[in-house]
Design a protein around this motif. Structure first.
Motif, PDB file in Angstrom:
ATOM      1  N   ARG A 101       0.856  -1.182   0.000  1.00 52.93           N
ATOM      2  CA  ARG A 101       0.000   0.000   0.000  1.00 52.93           C
ATOM      3  C   ARG A 101       0.894   1.234   0.000  1.00 52.93           C
ATOM      4  O   ARG A 101       2.016   1.202   0.499  1.00 52.93           O
ATOM      5  CB  ARG A 101      -0.891   0.029   1.248  1.00 52.93           C
ATOM      6  N   SER A 106      -4.293   4.338   4.664  1.00 53.19           N
ATOM      7  CA  SER A 106      -5.294   3.743   3.768  1.00 53.19           C
ATOM      8  C   SER A 106      -5.076   2.241   3.573  1.00 53.19           C
ATOM      9  O   SER A 106      -5.728   1.636   2.712  1.00 53.19           O
ATOM     10  CB  SER A 106      -5.268   4.448   2.413  1.00 53.19           C
ATOM     11  N   ASP A 109      -8.303   0.477   3.810  1.00 53.29           N
ATOM     12  CA  ASP A 109      -9.417   0.999   3.002  1.00 53.29           C
ATOM     13  C   ASP A 109      -9.726  -0.004   1.915  1.00 53.29           C
ATOM     14  O   ASP A 109      -8.860  -0.734   1.454  1.00 53.29           O
ATOM     15  CB  ASP A 109      -9.069   2.348   2.381  1.00 53.29           C
ATOM     16  N   VAL A 110     -10.932  -0.009   1.451  1.00 50.53           N
ATOM     17  CA  VAL A 110     -11.337  -0.943   0.385  1.00 50.53           C
ATOM     18  C   VAL A 110     -10.731  -0.544  -0.935  1.00 50.53           C
ATOM     19  O   VAL A 110     -10.456   0.499  -1.270  1.00 50.53           O
ATOM     20  CB  VAL A 110     -12.884  -0.996   0.277  1.00 50.53           C
TER      21      VAL A 110
END
Length: 110
Positions: A101, A106, A109-110
């Motif tokens: 990531r 995040s 997060d999706v």
């Protein structure tokens, strides 16, 4: 020796390994990840922005942590890997399993 900082916020633990994640440090990381999961937090982000080196032992510790987190109903995500660390992930195809990531915030997060 590696320095491992751990913080927890909103049910997500963030582990920051600083230095070389090699055979000696991998034991330390395995224990830290196990302690986090045993303590009831199964969503973990490993921030690799300050990890200067990663060998197969360090990679094994991350995979072991991933397996344990998933068995506990959570997940382990990695964030901000250095170019040196990303090279290891790419060469071993672990970038497909531990999808990096861009930032810690995040990571879940999706």
């Amino acid at each position: 020796m590696i320095e491992l900082d751990v913080t927890t916020d909103r049910g997500i633990a963030v582990v920051v390994p600083r230095g070389r994640l090699n055979m000696v440090a991998a034991r330390q990381l395995r224990q830290v990840l196990a302690d986090i999961i045993t303590g009831g937090t199964s969503r973990i982000v490993v921030d690799l922005a300050e990890t200067t080196f990663l060998d197969s032992s360090g990679l094994g510790a991350l995979i072991g942590g991933l397996k344990s987190a998933r068995q506990a109903g959570g997940d382990l995500r990695i964030a901000r890997p250095t170019p040196e660390v990303m090279t290891v992930f790419t060469l071993t195809n672990m970038d497909k399993v531990l999808r990096p990531r861009d930032d810690v915030g995040s990571a879940f997060d999706v």
